[in-house]
Motif scaffolding. Structure first.
Motif: not given
Length: 151
Positions: A90-114
């Motif tokens: 997820f990318y914040d268009g206003k601030h021009g950065e990846i929203m690194a803390d929006v990850v797959c919750e309750n998923c494998n922590p080694k693969y946060k964006y899977f």
């Protein structure tokens, strides 16, 4: 440039990577960036799930939907925890950065964006939209406090 669904649903208004990032910045909307490969089994399983999801479709208009396939994958900055696929950011268009803390919750922590289910994707879409709404409210509050008051 607009692109087809590429297995992730032609009902969505998909953008190419560069055009989508520019659109997100111009409109200050968040973007959902799906990075996948044509030969990937997990990608082929996730695509129809996203395509058929009422929960994702319900929120899609709030986002610039970006569909990145094969060699279109950006080289720098889009593999913070590895180059596995599929990845959804997820990318914040206003601030021009990846929203690194929006990850797959309750998923494998080694693969946060899977992500493997539409419920997981929809939950992250809600969190991304909610974070940006809260940030906008905080910025408006701060601006109101620093604005000169009328006498």
């Amino acid at each position: 440039d607009k692109v087809k669904g590429r297995g992730f649903g032609d009902d969505y208004d998909w953008w190419s990577f560069e055009a989508g990032i520019k659109e997100a910045q111009a409109t200050e909307k968040p973007a959902m960036v799906v990075i996948h490969k044509s030969w990937c089994g997990a990608c082929k399983r996730l695509g129809p799930v996203v395509a058929a999801s009422a929960a994702i479709k319900k929120q899609a208009d709030q986002f610039v939907m970006i569909n990145v396939l094969d060699d279109e994958e950006p080289k720098a900055g889009w593999s913070p925890d590895g180059g596995y696929i599929p990845r959804i950011f997820f990318y914040d268009g206003k601030h021009g950065e990846i929203m690194a803390d929006v990850v797959c919750e309750n998923c494998n922590p080694k693969y946060k964006y899977f992500y493997s289910s539409d419920a997981q994707v929809a939950a992250s879409m809600e969190r991304a939209a909610g974070k940006l709404s809260k940030a906008a409210a905080t910025e408006a509050e701060a601006a109101a406090k620093t604005a000169p008051s009328e006498l």
